[in-house]
Design a protein around this motif. Structure first.
Motif, PDB file in Angstrom:
ATOM      1  N   LEU A 162       0.971  -1.169   0.041  1.00  0.00           N
ATOM      2  CA  LEU A 162      -0.080   0.032   0.137  1.00  0.00           C
ATOM      3  C   LEU A 162       0.938   1.350   0.005  1.00  0.00           C
ATOM      4  O   LEU A 162       0.533   2.242  -0.659  1.00  0.00           O
ATOM      5  CB  LEU A 162      -0.933  -0.015   1.150  1.00  0.00           C
ATOM      6  N   ALA A 163       1.715   1.120   0.735  1.00  0.00           N
ATOM      7  CA  ALA A 163       2.907   2.540   0.787  1.00  0.00           C
ATOM      8  C   ALA A 163       3.560   2.903  -0.740  1.00  0.00           C
ATOM      9  O   ALA A 163       3.673   4.116  -0.777  1.00  0.00           O
ATOM     10  CB  ALA A 163       3.818   2.156   1.975  1.00  0.00           C
ATOM     11  N   LYS A 164       3.729   1.784  -1.363  1.00  0.00           N
ATOM     12  CA  LYS A 164       4.244   2.084  -2.824  1.00  0.00           C
ATOM     13  C   LYS A 164       3.110   2.447  -3.667  1.00  0.00           C
ATOM     14  O   LYS A 164       3.497   3.305  -4.505  1.00  0.00           O
ATOM     15  CB  LYS A 164       4.683   0.856  -3.519  1.00  0.00           C
ATOM     16  N   LEU A 165       1.965   2.271  -3.382  1.00  0.00           N
ATOM     17  CA  LEU A 165       0.712   2.551  -4.290  1.00  0.00           C
ATOM     18  C   LEU A 165      -0.075   4.111  -3.539  1.00  0.00           C
ATOM     19  O   LEU A 165      -0.344   4.734  -4.519  1.00  0.00           O
ATOM     20  CB  LEU A 165      -0.290   1.714  -4.165  1.00  0.00           C
ATOM     21  N   ALA A 166       0.077   4.428  -2.442  1.00  0.00           N
ATOM     22  CA  ALA A 166      -0.407   5.470  -1.912  1.00  0.00           C
ATOM     23  C   ALA A 166       0.267   6.392  -0.919  1.00  0.00           C
ATOM     24  O   ALA A 166      -0.295   7.555  -0.577  1.00  0.00           O
ATOM     25  CB  ALA A 166      -1.962   4.952  -1.257  1.00  0.00           C
ATOM     26  N   GLY A 167       1.533   5.914  -0.567  1.00  0.00           N
ATOM     27  CA  GLY A 167       2.213   6.846   0.249  1.00  0.00           C
ATOM     28  C   GLY A 167       3.180   7.900  -0.529  1.00  0.00           C
ATOM     29  O   GLY A 167       2.992   7.940  -1.794  1.00  0.00           O
ATOM     30  N   GLY A 168       3.722   8.628   0.089  1.00  0.00           N
ATOM     31  CA  GLY A 168       4.221   9.888  -0.414  1.00  0.00           C
ATOM     32  C   GLY A 168       5.444   9.339  -1.628  1.00  0.00           C
ATOM     33  O   GLY A 168       5.501  10.046  -2.252  1.00  0.00           O
ATOM     34  N   ILE A 169       6.388   8.871  -1.075  1.00  0.00           N
ATOM     35  CA  ILE A 169       7.387   8.107  -1.999  1.00  0.00           C
ATOM     36  C   ILE A 169       6.836   7.519  -3.173  1.00  0.00           C
ATOM     37  O   ILE A 169       7.139   7.781  -4.395  1.00  0.00           O
ATOM     38  CB  ILE A 169       8.360   7.134  -1.286  1.00  0.00           C
ATOM     39  N   GLY A 170       5.956   6.615  -2.911  1.00  0.00           N
ATOM     40  CA  GLY A 170       5.279   6.119  -3.983  1.00  0.00           C
ATOM     41  C   GLY A 170       4.507   6.950  -4.972  1.00  0.00           C
ATOM     42  O   GLY A 170       4.574   6.848  -6.452  1.00  0.00           O
ATOM     43  N   LEU A 172       5.555  10.090  -5.539  1.00  0.00           N
ATOM     44  CA  LEU A 172       6.370  10.865  -6.312  1.00  0.00           C
ATOM     45  C   LEU A 172       7.028  10.129  -7.392  1.00  0.00           C
ATOM     46  O   LEU A 172       7.226  10.351  -8.614  1.00  0.00           O
ATOM     47  CB  LEU A 172       7.410  11.248  -5.486  1.00  0.00           C
ATOM     48  N   GLU A 173       7.384   8.652  -7.122  1.00  0.00           N
ATOM     49  CA  GLU A 173       7.735   7.721  -7.931  1.00  0.00           C
ATOM     50  C   GLU A 173       6.795   7.626  -9.172  1.00  0.00           C
ATOM     51  O   GLU A 173       7.059   7.627 -10.149  1.00  0.00           O
ATOM     52  CB  GLU A 173       7.900   6.393  -7.459  1.00  0.00           C
ATOM     53  N   GLY A 176       6.947  10.816 -11.081  1.00  0.00           N
ATOM     54  CA  GLY A 176       8.385  11.015 -11.833  1.00  0.00           C
ATOM     55  C   GLY A 176       8.653  12.097 -11.566  1.00  0.00           C
ATOM     56  O   GLY A 176       9.424  13.102 -12.442  1.00  0.00           O
ATOM     57  N   THR A 177       8.603  12.985 -10.247  1.00  0.00           N
ATOM     58  CA  THR A 177       8.901  14.246 -10.156  1.00  0.00           C
ATOM     59  C   THR A 177       9.141  14.467  -8.748  1.00  0.00           C
ATOM     60  O   THR A 177       8.972  13.526  -7.736  1.00  0.00           O
ATOM     61  CB  THR A 177       8.019  15.291 -10.759  1.00  0.00           C
ATOM     62  N   ASP A 178       9.217  15.691  -8.065  1.00  0.00           N
ATOM     63  CA  ASP A 178       9.252  15.983  -6.801  1.00  0.00           C
ATOM     64  C   ASP A 178       7.774  16.537  -6.301  1.00  0.00           C
ATOM     65  O   ASP A 178       7.001  16.948  -7.016  1.00  0.00           O
ATOM     66  CB  ASP A 178      10.329  17.014  -6.327  1.00  0.00           C
ATOM     67  N   ALA A 179       7.859  16.967  -4.910  1.00  0.00           N
ATOM     68  CA  ALA A 179       6.405  17.374  -4.383  1.00  0.00           C
ATOM     69  C   ALA A 179       6.223  18.597  -4.929  1.00  0.00           C
ATOM     70  O   ALA A 179       5.011  18.942  -5.230  1.00  0.00           O
ATOM     71  CB  ALA A 179       6.568  17.276  -2.656  1.00  0.00           C
ATOM     72  N   GLU A 180       7.140  19.515  -5.077  1.00  0.00           N
ATOM     73  CA  GLU A 180       6.970  20.797  -5.342  1.00  0.00           C
ATOM     74  C   GLU A 180       6.227  20.938  -6.920  1.00  0.00           C
ATOM     75  O   GLU A 180       5.329  21.563  -7.084  1.00  0.00           O
ATOM     76  CB  GLU A 180       8.089  21.903  -4.959  1.00  0.00           C
ATOM     77  N   ASP A 181       7.022  20.242  -7.753  1.00  0.00           N
ATOM     78  CA  ASP A 181       6.646  20.304  -9.076  1.00  0.00           C
ATOM     79  C   ASP A 181       5.239  19.741  -9.300  1.00  0.00           C
ATOM     80  O   ASP A 181       4.370  20.054 -10.159  1.00  0.00           O
ATOM     81  CB  ASP A 181       7.517  19.586  -9.928  1.00  0.00           C
ATOM     82  N   LEU A 182       4.969  18.456  -8.351  1.00  0.00           N
ATOM     83  CA  LEU A 182       3.696  17.732  -8.425  1.00  0.00           C
ATOM     84  C   LEU A 182       2.471  18.760  -8.031  1.00  0.00           C
ATOM     85  O   LEU A 182       1.538  18.782  -8.754  1.00  0.00           O
ATOM     86  CB  LEU A 182       3.562  16.514  -7.572  1.00  0.00           C
TER      87      LEU A 182
END
Length: 275
Positions: A162-170, A172-173, A176-182
Motif C-alpha cells: 500500500l505504501a508504494k501505491l498510496a504513500g508519499g514516496i510512491g 512521487l515515483e 516522476g517528479t518532486d513534491a513541489e513540481d507535482l
C-alpha cells in the motif's frame, strides 16, 4: 505541558516544538537517510538553548520500533537504530522515546472517550497506523502492529504494498517528479498528475476500507503530507465507502487532523508530560 518539548524525527525532516505563554516555538531542519546522530543532537541542543525556559522533559518521536521508552531497536533511518535516550540527553531533564505514529495517536485521541476504538493513520513518506481501544494502544506481539503500508494490494501490474501505491514516496515515483513540481502540476490542472493522485487516493481508500472492515472503529483520524495533494483525500473517502461494509462505514467517522504538521511532535510532548 508548557515546559515540555516534543521532537518529531522523520525521514525527511526533524520538527522541534515547544509552547510558551500560549504560543508555539518551532524549528524544522532537514534529515534524510544519511543524517547522523551528532547532527540531530546538535540541532536539538541549539533549539533547547534558544528557549525562554528550562524544559521539564522532552519526548522524542521516531520512525521505528521503540523499546522501554529509552531505545530505538530498529528504524528506517539507520543512524537511529540502537540509539538511546542518553545519546540525546541535552540537559538535566528526562528524555523519552516513542514511535512516531503512536505519538500521533496519543495526541489525536487524548480528548476522545477512552472506551472508543480509534485509529490514527499517518500518510507521509510511508503509511502507518496507531490503534487505541479501551484507552490502551494495540501493540501486537512485538510492538509492530499498525504497519498498514505493508499490506499487499492487488493491482493490474501485480501485487504491491500500500505504501508504494498510496504513500508519499510512491506517489512521487509514479509522478516522476518532486513534491513541489507535482503540486504545481495539480494547480495547473495537469491531467497526468491528477490521474496519479486519483489512483493513489483509490488505493488509500481500499486500505481504509480494510481497516474499517477489520477493526470497526468509531473514529479514524488522518494526517501526513500526502493529504495535501488536491483530490487525494476525496478519492480515498469515495473508495473507502465503496469497499467498506455499509454498517461499519456508517458507524465510523473519518476526519483529517486539525494540526497535521504538529500531531507527532505534540504527541511526543504529551508522552513526556504523562511519563
Amino acid at each position: 505541558m508548557d515546559r515540555f518539548v516534543g521532537i518529531d524525527i522523520g525521514c525527511t525532516k526533524m520538527l522541534m516544538l515547544a509552547e510558551y505563554q500560549g504560543e508555539k516555538i518551532t524549528k524544522t531542519v532537514p534529515t534524510g537517510f544519511a543524517v547522523t546522530r551528532e547532527h540531530l543532537k546538535n540541532e536539538i541542543v541549539s533549539f533547547i538553548q534558544g528557549l525562554p525556559f528550562t524544559p521539564s522533559g522532552m519526548g522524542v518521536a521516531v520512525v521505528g520500533f521503540v523499546e522501554n521508552e529509552n531505545k530505538v531497536v530498529f528504524s528506517s533511518l539507520s543512524s537511529l537504530t540502537g540509539i538511546t535516550t542518553s545519546d540525546l540527553q541535552v540537559g538535566d531533564f528526562p528524555v523519552y522515546f516513542i514511535n512516531d505514529v503512536k505519538a500521533a495517536t496519543l495526541h489525536e485521541t487524548s480528548s476522545i472517550d477512552p472506551n472508543t476504538t480509534s485509529v490514527v493513520i499517518v500518510i507521509g513518506t510511508g503509511i502507518a497506523m496507531g490503534i487505541r481501544a479501551n484507552g490502551q494502544f494495540v501493540n501486537g506481539a512485538n510492538g509492530w502492529s499498525g504497519e498498514l503500508g505493508y499490506i499487499p494490494i492487488p493491482t493490474p501490474e501485480g501485487t504491491n504494498r500500500l505504501a508504494k501505491l498510496a504513500g508519499g514516496i510512491g506517489v512521487l515515483e509514479m509522478a516522476g517528479t518532486d513534491a513541489e513540481d507535482l503540486q504545481q502540476r495539480l494547480e495547473q490542472g495537469n491531467q497526468e498528475a491528477q490521474e496519479v493522485i486519483l489512483t493513489a487516493g483509490k488505493y488509500m481508500g481500499i486500505g481504509l476500507a480494510i481497516v474499517i472492515n477489520l477493526l470497526n472503529p468509531e473514529k479514524i483520524v488522518l494526517g501526513g503530507g500526502t493529504l495535501k495533494y488536491k483530490g487525494y483525500y476525496k478519492a480515498a473517502l469515495e473508495h473507502a465507502q465503496q469497499h467498506a461494509l455499509p454498517d461499519l462505514w456508517n458507524a465510523c467517522t473519518i476526519e483529517q487532523s486539525k494540526e497535521p504538521g504538529f500531531m507527532v511532535a505534540q504527541g511526543a510532548r504529551r508522552f513526556a508530560f504523562r511519563s
